[in-house]
Each structure stands twice: as structure tokens, then as C-alpha cells.
Design an enzyme around this catalytic site. Structure first.
Site, PDB file in Angstrom:
ATOM      1  N   ALA A  69      47.788  36.353  34.173  1.00  0.00           N
ATOM      2  CA  ALA A  69      48.014  36.635  32.750  1.00  0.00           C
ATOM      3  C   ALA A  69      46.893  37.513  32.212  1.00  0.00           C
ATOM      4  O   ALA A  69      46.245  37.182  31.228  1.00  0.00           O
ATOM      5  CB  ALA A  69      48.098  35.335  31.965  1.00  0.00           C
ATOM      6  N   GLY A  70      46.633  38.645  32.877  1.00  0.00           N
ATOM      7  CA  GLY A  70      45.514  39.503  32.498  1.00  0.00           C
ATOM      8  C   GLY A  70      45.936  40.702  31.669  1.00  0.00           C
ATOM      9  O   GLY A  70      46.989  40.694  31.016  1.00  0.00           O
TER      10      GLY A  70
ATOM     11  N   ASN B  46      43.863  39.862  39.894  1.00  0.00           N
ATOM     12  CA  ASN B  46      42.851  40.903  40.046  1.00  0.00           C
ATOM     13  C   ASN B  46      42.484  41.156  41.507  1.00  0.00           C
ATOM     14  O   ASN B  46      42.565  40.266  42.349  1.00  0.00           O
ATOM     15  CB  ASN B  46      41.613  40.599  39.196  1.00  0.00           C
ATOM     16  CG  ASN B  46      41.237  39.138  39.223  1.00  0.00           C
ATOM     17  OD1 ASN B  46      42.064  38.273  39.485  1.00  0.00           O
ATOM     18  ND2 ASN B  46      39.970  38.861  38.976  1.00  0.00           N
TER      19      ASN B  46
ATOM     20  N   SER C 140      49.652  44.333  41.092  1.00  0.00           N
ATOM     21  CA  SER C 140      48.226  44.657  41.236  1.00  0.00           C
ATOM     22  C   SER C 140      48.097  45.949  42.036  1.00  0.00           C
ATOM     23  O   SER C 140      48.935  46.248  42.887  1.00  0.00           O
ATOM     24  CB  SER C 140      47.489  43.568  42.003  1.00  0.00           C
ATOM     25  OG  SER C 140      47.637  42.329  41.372  1.00  0.00           O
ATOM     26  N   THR C 141      47.035  46.705  41.765  1.00  0.00           N
ATOM     27  CA  THR C 141      46.781  47.913  42.546  1.00  0.00           C
ATOM     28  C   THR C 141      46.211  47.513  43.893  1.00  0.00           C
ATOM     29  O   THR C 141      45.198  46.832  43.962  1.00  0.00           O
ATOM     30  CB  THR C 141      45.778  48.812  41.817  1.00  0.00           C
ATOM     31  OG1 THR C 141      46.303  49.070  40.539  1.00  0.00           O
ATOM     32  CG2 THR C 141      45.575  50.106  42.564  1.00  0.00           C
TER      33      THR C 141
ATOM     34  N   LEU D 209      42.828  61.384  37.947  1.00  0.00           N
ATOM     35  CA  LEU D 209      42.404  61.277  36.546  1.00  0.00           C
ATOM     36  C   LEU D 209      40.880  61.187  36.453  1.00  0.00           C
ATOM     37  O   LEU D 209      40.246  61.873  35.646  1.00  0.00           O
ATOM     38  CB  LEU D 209      43.047  60.050  35.891  1.00  0.00           C
ATOM     39  CG  LEU D 209      44.554  60.160  35.650  1.00  0.00           C
ATOM     40  CD1 LEU D 209      45.140  58.797  35.271  1.00  0.00           C
ATOM     41  CD2 LEU D 209      44.850  61.189  34.569  1.00  0.00           C
TER      42      LEU D 209
ATOM     43  N   CYS E 177      39.635  50.049  36.688  1.00  0.00           N
ATOM     44  CA  CYS E 177      40.415  50.682  37.754  1.00  0.00           C
ATOM     45  C   CYS E 177      39.758  51.873  38.448  1.00  0.00           C
ATOM     46  O   CYS E 177      39.750  51.926  39.674  1.00  0.00           O
ATOM     47  CB  CYS E 177      41.772  51.107  37.218  1.00  0.00           C
ATOM     48  SG  CYS E 177      42.856  49.687  36.988  1.00  0.00           S
TER      49      CYS E 177
HETATM   50  C1  UDX Z   1      44.508  43.309  37.698  1.00  0.00           C
HETATM   51  C2  UDX Z   1      43.849  44.183  38.785  1.00  0.00           C
HETATM   52  O1  UDX Z   1      42.473  44.277  38.509  1.00  0.00           O
HETATM   53  C3  UDX Z   1      44.439  45.543  38.855  1.00  0.00           C
HETATM   54  O2  UDX Z   1      44.008  46.178  40.039  1.00  0.00           O
HETATM   55  C4  UDX Z   1      45.907  45.488  38.920  1.00  0.00           C
HETATM   56  O3  UDX Z   1      46.440  46.773  38.808  1.00  0.00           O
HETATM   57  C5  UDX Z   1      46.510  44.547  37.917  1.00  0.00           C
HETATM   58  O4  UDX Z   1      45.871  43.300  37.886  1.00  0.00           O
HETATM   59  P1  UDX Z   1      44.014  42.970  35.150  1.00  0.00           P
HETATM   60  O5  UDX Z   1      45.318  42.429  34.675  1.00  0.00           O
HETATM   61  O6  UDX Z   1      43.290  43.871  34.237  1.00  0.00           O
HETATM   62  O7  UDX Z   1      44.172  43.827  36.454  1.00  0.00           O
HETATM   63  O8  UDX Z   1      43.093  41.756  35.655  1.00  0.00           O
HETATM   64  P2  UDX Z   1      42.655  40.443  34.895  1.00  0.00           P
HETATM   65  O9  UDX Z   1      42.681  40.678  33.425  1.00  0.00           O
HETATM   66  O10 UDX Z   1      41.433  39.962  35.568  1.00  0.00           O
HETATM   67  O11 UDX Z   1      43.850  39.409  35.183  1.00  0.00           O
HETATM   68  C6  UDX Z   1      44.108  38.785  36.383  1.00  0.00           C
HETATM   69  C7  UDX Z   1      44.493  37.327  36.118  1.00  0.00           C
HETATM   70  O12 UDX Z   1      44.924  36.717  37.341  1.00  0.00           O
HETATM   71  C8  UDX Z   1      43.364  36.455  35.570  1.00  0.00           C
HETATM   72  O13 UDX Z   1      43.730  35.891  34.343  1.00  0.00           O
HETATM   73  C9  UDX Z   1      43.166  35.389  36.661  1.00  0.00           C
HETATM   74  O14 UDX Z   1      42.818  34.122  36.143  1.00  0.00           O
HETATM   75  C10 UDX Z   1      44.513  35.363  37.333  1.00  0.00           C
HETATM   76  N1  UDX Z   1      44.494  34.846  38.715  1.00  0.00           N
HETATM   77  C11 UDX Z   1      43.613  35.331  39.614  1.00  0.00           C
HETATM   78  C12 UDX Z   1      45.405  33.857  39.090  1.00  0.00           C
HETATM   79  O15 UDX Z   1      46.192  33.392  38.271  1.00  0.00           O
HETATM   80  N2  UDX Z   1      45.399  33.417  40.378  1.00  0.00           N
HETATM   81  C13 UDX Z   1      44.520  33.872  41.305  1.00  0.00           C
HETATM   82  O16 UDX Z   1      44.551  33.428  42.457  1.00  0.00           O
HETATM   83  C14 UDX Z   1      43.596  34.856  40.902  1.00  0.00           C
HETATM   84  C1  UDX Z   2      43.431  54.000  33.846  1.00  0.00           C
HETATM   85  C2  UDX Z   2      44.643  54.937  34.021  1.00  0.00           C
HETATM   86  O1  UDX Z   2      44.678  55.870  32.943  1.00  0.00           O
HETATM   87  C3  UDX Z   2      45.917  54.144  34.082  1.00  0.00           C
HETATM   88  O2  UDX Z   2      47.025  54.993  34.305  1.00  0.00           O
HETATM   89  C4  UDX Z   2      45.787  53.133  35.198  1.00  0.00           C
HETATM   90  O3  UDX Z   2      46.943  52.350  35.280  1.00  0.00           O
HETATM   91  C5  UDX Z   2      44.577  52.258  35.009  1.00  0.00           C
HETATM   92  O4  UDX Z   2      43.416  53.046  34.894  1.00  0.00           O
HETATM   93  P1  UDX Z   2      42.316  52.720  31.788  1.00  0.00           P
HETATM   94  O5  UDX Z   2      41.203  52.417  32.736  1.00  0.00           O
HETATM   95  O6  UDX Z   2      42.903  51.595  31.002  1.00  0.00           O
HETATM   96  O7  UDX Z   2      43.540  53.369  32.585  1.00  0.00           O
HETATM   97  O8  UDX Z   2      41.820  53.800  30.718  1.00  0.00           O
HETATM   98  P2  UDX Z   2      41.716  55.393  30.659  1.00  0.00           P
HETATM   99  O9  UDX Z   2      42.274  55.818  29.365  1.00  0.00           O
HETATM  100  O10 UDX Z   2      42.252  56.058  31.858  1.00  0.00           O
HETATM  101  O11 UDX Z   2      40.134  55.633  30.558  1.00  0.00           O
HETATM  102  C6  UDX Z   2      39.258  55.341  31.633  1.00  0.00           C
HETATM  103  C7  UDX Z   2      37.844  55.775  31.284  1.00  0.00           C
HETATM  104  O12 UDX Z   2      37.740  57.191  31.243  1.00  0.00           O
HETATM  105  C8  UDX Z   2      37.354  55.282  29.928  1.00  0.00           C
HETATM  106  O13 UDX Z   2      36.017  54.848  30.032  1.00  0.00           O
HETATM  107  C9  UDX Z   2      37.473  56.511  29.055  1.00  0.00           C
HETATM  108  O14 UDX Z   2      36.615  56.475  27.965  1.00  0.00           O
HETATM  109  C10 UDX Z   2      37.121  57.605  30.049  1.00  0.00           C
HETATM  110  N1  UDX Z   2      37.631  58.933  29.679  1.00  0.00           N
HETATM  111  C11 UDX Z   2      38.973  59.154  29.561  1.00  0.00           C
HETATM  112  C12 UDX Z   2      36.745  60.001  29.489  1.00  0.00           C
HETATM  113  O15 UDX Z   2      35.535  59.824  29.614  1.00  0.00           O
HETATM  114  N2  UDX Z   2      37.251  61.231  29.176  1.00  0.00           N
HETATM  115  C13 UDX Z   2      38.583  61.475  29.043  1.00  0.00           C
HETATM  116  O16 UDX Z   2      38.964  62.620  28.768  1.00  0.00           O
HETATM  117  C14 UDX Z   2      39.472  60.397  29.247  1.00  0.00           C
END
Ligand code: UDX
Ligand code: UDX
Length: 459
Positions: A11-12, A92, A132-133, A224, A273
Site C-alpha cells: 500500500a505504498g 518495494n 514493482s519495478t 529521463l 526510482c
Molecule cells: C515500490 C517500489 O519501490 C518501486 O520500485 C515499484 O515500482 C513500486 O513499488 P513504492 O510504492 O513507492 O514503490 O514503495 P513503498 O511506498 O515503500 O510501498 C511498498 C509497500 O509494500 C510498503 O507499504 C510495505 O510495507 C509493503 N510491503 C513490503 C508489504 O506489504 N510486504 C512486503 O513483504 C514488503
Molecule cells: C519517475 C518517472 O518520471 C516515472 O515515470 C517513474 O514511474 C518513476 O520515476 P518520480 O521519481 O516520481 O517519477 O518523479 P520525476 O518527476 O520523474 O522526478 C524525479 C526527480 O528529477 C525529482 O527530484 C525532480 O525534481 C528531478 N527533475 C525532474 C529535475 O531535476 N529536472 C527536471 O527537468 C525534471
């Protein structure tokens, strides 16, 4: 397969918003999000939707509309797995902090645990979706775990990477450039395509093999991030040549082959990411012996680290080569605006460097609580938790945070920063009053008029 029940494990930042939008657009499907973290699930169930664990514009409204109707948050993982025809894995996958591939490879421990959990409890056929990625070829491992259960349950594995960006997650989900589904079974692919089909047009739903889908996600993030490192590299050159990076970015961005997006020079990219996925790509390339490929992508990270370091070095040298005992106000701690996520935020590394030079740091961020700021710094283990507590203070008010400061460092591009009464801030600061604008959001002429010594990136 007809899907009436969906389960999402995790639930992230990805699982929460994605499932909320799927539930909103498919009122006939019951969507249950489960997580091992009880506190997080309790927060998702909080009656007051302003207290959800994740801040994203527009998310609270959708949760308020769907929760309790066809969207549920629970810690009963086995039950939810059993009741669903389709299970998303959205846990994650951090960079490994131990053993082989330490600091580079993705840690697939949680993904594997999910696969084993599904294998153990599933009594009927399931479609398992990797959200997840994951490194290319992870589906093979999941498949092998699921297919060796000894039962006669059938599993189909799909890869459906998420392209949403934090801060715009809801908009990105509602209007995606494309939805990518990789798989072997056409039937399983169409089951998932149907769910997205309730709001995304079919020509935007791409069907590929699993490996292309897995690799496309890593590649998209690498491209990106590379754009940001490219423009950041040019920003340093601009500072030495009187060129202006904004003008350069505009000039190249109007070339339709290059395009205008993702060319904002900054203190360096952050977020959960980019760094993780590129390190992972580098690790995979090396594991195939492709060293030239690995070195090429690794340079994107090296440049990003350089950009963060350059920012703090410049701040220190401008403040007469010492920040010891000086109050530095940091505006913004999140890795970008409109999110409360701080993972890999440049602010953490800049603060850490300044703290090592004995600065006093005052932090104000509109959405990040004090607990997270200290947690991020303590996690680095550069100094004791007590020292961090002593040297860092956090504020709920930007005018208090900047009072008596020698310098302000702008770390996040929050819109509200532009609307502050900068004259009032100036009057309450030590003189000369410096601003280091890591996001190029303020107007130099206006700041100079007030009396600030203003510097930004690439100008
Ligand atoms: C995660 C990954 O970091 C990213 O690479 C992928 O694309 C999408 O999932 P995010 O949703 O941002 O991204 O992560 P996070 O907010 O940490 O959420 C993951 C959740 O999974 C946490 O709430 C954690 O408690 C839960 N979890 C983790 C489980 O429920 N079971 C597990 O075994 C491990
Ligand atoms: C990124 C990808 O955009 C998304 O498609 C993927 O699924 C997850 O990773 P996110 O990390 O949520 O998404 O944010 P993003 O808007 O891509 O920004 C990433 C970082 O780059 C931030 O720290 C942002 O401030 C920085 N950034 C972005 C710059 O410094 N310059 C820019 O022109 C754009």
C-alpha cells in the site's frame, strides 16, 4: 479470465494511487490493498482523508469516494489473495545494502516473499501482475516459485510497470501516455487490458513480451534521468561561460526531436526510482559482461552526485569558506513538489555535507514532518542521532525558519515559495543575506533589488 476481485500487495506510493484509480474506474470490481505494515493500513483507513499516509493531489477525494464501496485496505494478506483472481505485487525493491550486488542490485527479497505467500495460500487459478519495478528476467524467478508448489493451481505472470510520477500520480493514472502489459498468455493480458480499458483507449495499451516490458521500465527511467544529468552537466559549463542554462534549455527544447520536457537544471534528481533503477541497469549490464554499457549509464549517477556536491561546495565557498555555527535555512525537503516523499532527495545529501562542516540547519517543508527529516539524516549514519538533533531544527513556518539565517537554500520547487514576502524574510536575516536557489524558481533581478546576494543553477 473474468476478474471480479483484485488484490494488491503493498500500500505504498505506487500501489495506493494505482488501485484507487482502478477502483474508481471499475465500480464492479472489488479492490483490496494489503500491507504488512499495520500502521500504514490504519492510516489508509483513517476517517479523516487528510491523514492518508501518502500525499498526492486528488488522491484523498478518490479514496473518499471509493473506500468502503469497492476499495478496501487490510492487513489480512492471505484472505485477500485467496479471494482474488488477479494479484498485483507492488512492494518495494530497494537497492541491496548487503552481500552480492550491494549498493547496485535490486533487493528482491520482498517480491520473492510475496510470490511464496501466493504459492502457499492460492487454491484457485491466479493472474499475478508485477507492478514493482524489477530487473529484467525477474518474472522467471516468480514463475519458478509459483509453478513448483505441487498443487494444480495455474498461475499466469504479467509485467505491468508503473509510469506515474509522484506529485502528479492521479493525473498520470487517469491520462496515461501508455499502459504497458507484458505477458505470455494472451487471455491473461486481455483480462488486465480490459480493466484499464474502462478508461484508457485500446491503442494506448501496449502488449509486449514479459522481458521487453520489464526492461522498458528501467530504460524509461534511465532516459529521463539522463536528460536531467545532461542539462545539469551543461549548467556547470554555463556558469563558466556566461551562457544561461534556461536559455539553452529553451533553445534545444524547441527542436522537436529533443522536446521541452525534463530539461530543468536542478540540484540533482532524487526520488525512489531513478538512482535505484539505473544502478540496477548498470548491475545487469555488468553481470552480462557489458562493461562499456554499464560505464555509460553509471556516468548518469556520477554526474548527479557531482551536481549535489557542487551545490553545497558553492554555498560553503560563497559564505567565506566556512559555515561552522552559521544558520542555513533549507526551504523544501521532499525530492520534488507536491509529494511528502523524501527518498533520495538531494536535500538530504546537501544537508549532510553542510552538517559535516558544522552548520546549523533549519528545515521548512510544507508536507514533510520533522520525524522524516531526522529519520533521513540518521539513516546515513554520518554522525549520531543526538548530533543531528542538536544541529538540525525543523519549522512549521518559513518566516521562523529563515529568521536570523546567514543563507537560504531552496531544495524543492514548491509553488508557495514564489509567493513569500521576500522583503520580510530579508529584513530578518543576517547580512549579507544569501539565497542559493537550487531550483531556479525565484527572479534574480527582484531578489537583487531587495538586497539579497542571489545565485542559482547554470547562470
Ligand atoms: C515500490 C517500489 O519501490 C518501486 O520500485 C515499484 O515500482 C513500486 O513499488 P513504492 O510504492 O513507492 O514503490 O514503495 P513503498 O511506498 O515503500 O510501498 C511498498 C509497500 O509494500 C510498503 O507499504 C510495505 O510495507 C509493503 N510491503 C513490503 C508489504 O506489504 N510486504 C512486503 O513483504 C514488503
Ligand atoms: C519517475 C518517472 O518520471 C516515472 O515515470 C517513474 O514511474 C518513476 O520515476 P518520480 O521519481 O516520481 O517519477 O518523479 P520525476 O518527476 O520523474 O522526478 C524525479 C526527480 O528529477 C525529482 O527530484 C525532480 O525534481 C528531478 N527533475 C525532474 C529535475 O531535476 N529536472 C527536471 O527537468 C525534471
Amino acid at each position: 479470465m473474468k476478474v471480479n476481485n483484485i488484490c494488491c500487495i503493498g500500500a505504498g506510493y505506487v500501489g495506493g494511487p494505482t488501485m484507487a484509480v482502478i477502483a474508481k474506474k471499475n465500480p464492479n470490481i472489488k479492490v483490496t490493498i494489503v500491507d504488512i505494515n499495520e500502521e500504514r493500513i490504519a492510516a489508509w483507513n483513517d476517517e479523516d482523508v487528510s491523514k492518508l499516509p501518502i500525499y498526492e493531489p486528488g488522491l484523498a477525494e478518490i479514496v473518499a469516494e471509493t473506500r468502503g464501496k469497492n476499495l478496501f485496505f487490510s492487513t489480512e494478506i492471505d484472505k485477500a489473495i485467496n479471494e482474488s483472481e488477479m494479484i498485483f505485487i507492488s512492494v518495494n525493491t530497494p537497492t541491496k545494502t548487503y552481500g552480492k550486488g550491494k549498493g547496485m542490485a535490486a533487493d528482491l527479497k520482498y517480491v520473492e516473499l510475496c510470490a511464496r505467500n501466493i504459492a502457499e495460500v492460492a487454491k484457485t487459478d491466479k493472474i499475478v501482475v508485477e507492478k514493482s519495478t524489477l530487473p529484467v528476467r525477474t518474472a522467471q524467478a516468480i514463475k519458478s516459485i509459483l509453478h513448483n508448489t505441487g498443487s494444480d493451481v495455474n498461475f499466469h505472470i504479467l509485467s505491468n510497470p508503473e509510469f506515474l510520477a509522484e506529485g502528479t500520480a492521479v493525473q498520470d493514472l487517469l491520462n496515461p501516455d501508455r499502459v504497458l502489459i507484458g505477458g505470455e498468455s494472451e487471455d491473461a493480458i486481455e483480462s488486465l487490458a480490459n480493466i484499464y480499458g474502462s478508461w484508457v483507449s485500446q491503442e494506448r495499451i501496449l502488449r509486449t513480451n514479459v522481458w521487453s516490458s520489464e526492461l522498458s521500465k528501467l530504460t524509461a527511467n534511465a532516459f529521463l534521468a539522463q536528460r536531467i544529468s545532461s542539462i545539469n552537466a551543461i549548467s556547470e559549463l554555463c556558469e563558466h561561460t556566461e551562457a544561461n542554462v534556461n536559455e539553452v534549455a529553451r533553445a534545444i527544447g524547441m527542436d522537436s526531436r529533443i522536446g521541452p520536457k525534463f530539461l530543468n537544471a536542478s540540484i540533482g534528481f532524487g526520488g525512489s526510482c531513478f538512482q535505484k533503477d539505473i544502478l540496477n541497469l548498470v548491475y545487469i549490464a555488468r553481470s552480462y559482461g557489458l562493461n562499456a554499457v554499464a560505464d555509460y549509464w553509471e556516468q548518469v549517477i556520477i554526474l548527479n552526485d557531482h551536481q549535489k556536491r557542487r551545490f553545497s561546495d558553492n554555498l560553503i565557498s560563497t559564505l567565506y569558506n566556512t559555515v561552522s555555527g552559521k544558520k542555513i535555512a533549507m526551504l523544501g525537503w521532499a525530492f520534488k513538489k507536491d509529494t511528502n516523499d523524501t527518498r533520495e532527495s538531494a536535500a538530504i545529501y546537501v544537508a549532510d555535507h553542510l552538517l559535516s562542516e558544522q552548520a546549523n540547519i533549519a528545515v521548512y517543508d510544507p508536507k514533510v514532518p520533522a520525524k522524516k527529516v531526522y529519520g533521513d539524516l540518521n539513516y546515513l549514519e554520518t554522525r549520531s542521532d543526538e548530533e543531528n538533533k542538536d544541529l538540525v531544527s525543523t519549522f512549521d513556518d518559513p518566516y521562523e525558519a529563515t529568521k536570523g539565517a546567514h543563507a537560504i537554500a531552496i531544495m524543492t520547487e514548491w509553488d508557495e515559495f514564489k509567493a513569500y514576502d521576500w522583503k520580510k524574510i530579508y529584513d530578518n536575516m543576517k547580512k549579507p543575506a544569501f539565497i542559493f536557489d537550487g531550483r531556479n524558481i525565484l527572479d534574480k533581478a527582484e531578489m537583487n533589488n531587495i538586497g539579497f546576494e542571489y545565485s542559482s543553477i547554470g547562470k
